[in-house]
Scaffold this motif. Structure first.
Motif, PDB file in Angstrom:
ATOM      1  N   PRO A 101      23.947  -2.055  54.057  1.00 53.68           N
ATOM      2  CA  PRO A 101      22.894  -2.115  55.203  1.00 53.68           C
ATOM      3  C   PRO A 101      23.607  -2.319  56.450  1.00 53.68           C
ATOM      4  O   PRO A 101      23.114  -1.875  57.432  1.00 53.68           O
TER       5      PRO A 101
ATOM      6  N   SER B 163      19.721   1.557  53.170  1.00 51.65           N
ATOM      7  CA  SER B 163      18.570   0.781  52.516  1.00 51.65           C
ATOM      8  C   SER B 163      19.274  -0.079  51.503  1.00 51.65           C
ATOM      9  O   SER B 163      19.991   0.267  50.685  1.00 51.65           O
ATOM     10  N   SER B 164      18.610  -1.335  51.572  1.00 52.94           N
ATOM     11  CA  SER B 164      19.047  -2.479  50.582  1.00 52.94           C
ATOM     12  C   SER B 164      18.104  -2.247  49.325  1.00 52.94           C
ATOM     13  O   SER B 164      17.345  -1.555  49.164  1.00 52.94           O
TER      14      SER B 164
END
Length: 121
Positions: A88, A120-121
């Motif tokens: 991220p 995105s995590s």
């Protein structure tokens, strides 16, 4: 004069990969050292990677060493940034830059418009 156009950015999940490309105009691409930089929101632009005019020498920021690979194809007037194991914190606008000279320095003469990379995590 060199014009640079980046492509290949996008949205990817953490741990994924992307390959950025930077196409250069002109017939003297092989005379330029090339670099990739990035700028995250609210932060200063930072160096990511560089490759010398021949492709024989590469340089990386510690934060991307071992995960990113810079390369160039002088026949196609293109420099690449292969990004693996994305995190991220790699989220940023990525810029391609060119500098004249034999030895890679910190001063670049031409810049692209940037391409967004979002992890995105």
């Amino acid at each position: 004069q060199v014009q640079l156009v980046e492509s290949g950015g996008g949205l990817v999940q953490a741990g994924g990969s992307l390959r950025l490309s930077c196409a250069a105009s002109g017939r003297t691409f092989s005379r330029y050292n090339m670099g990739w930089f990035r700028q995250a929101p609210g932060k200063e632009r930072e160096f990511v990677a560089a490759v010398n005019w021949s492709g024989g020498s590469t340089y990386y920021a510690d934060t991307v060493k071992g995960r990113f690979t810079i390369s160039r194809d002088n026949a196609k007037n293109t420099v690449y940034l292969q990004m693996n194991s994305l995190k991220p914190e790699d989220t940023a606008v990525y810029y391609c830059a060119a500098q004249r000279g034999v030895v890679v320095t910190t001063v670049y003469d031409y810049w692209g418009q940037g391409t967004q990379v979002t992890v995105s995590s």
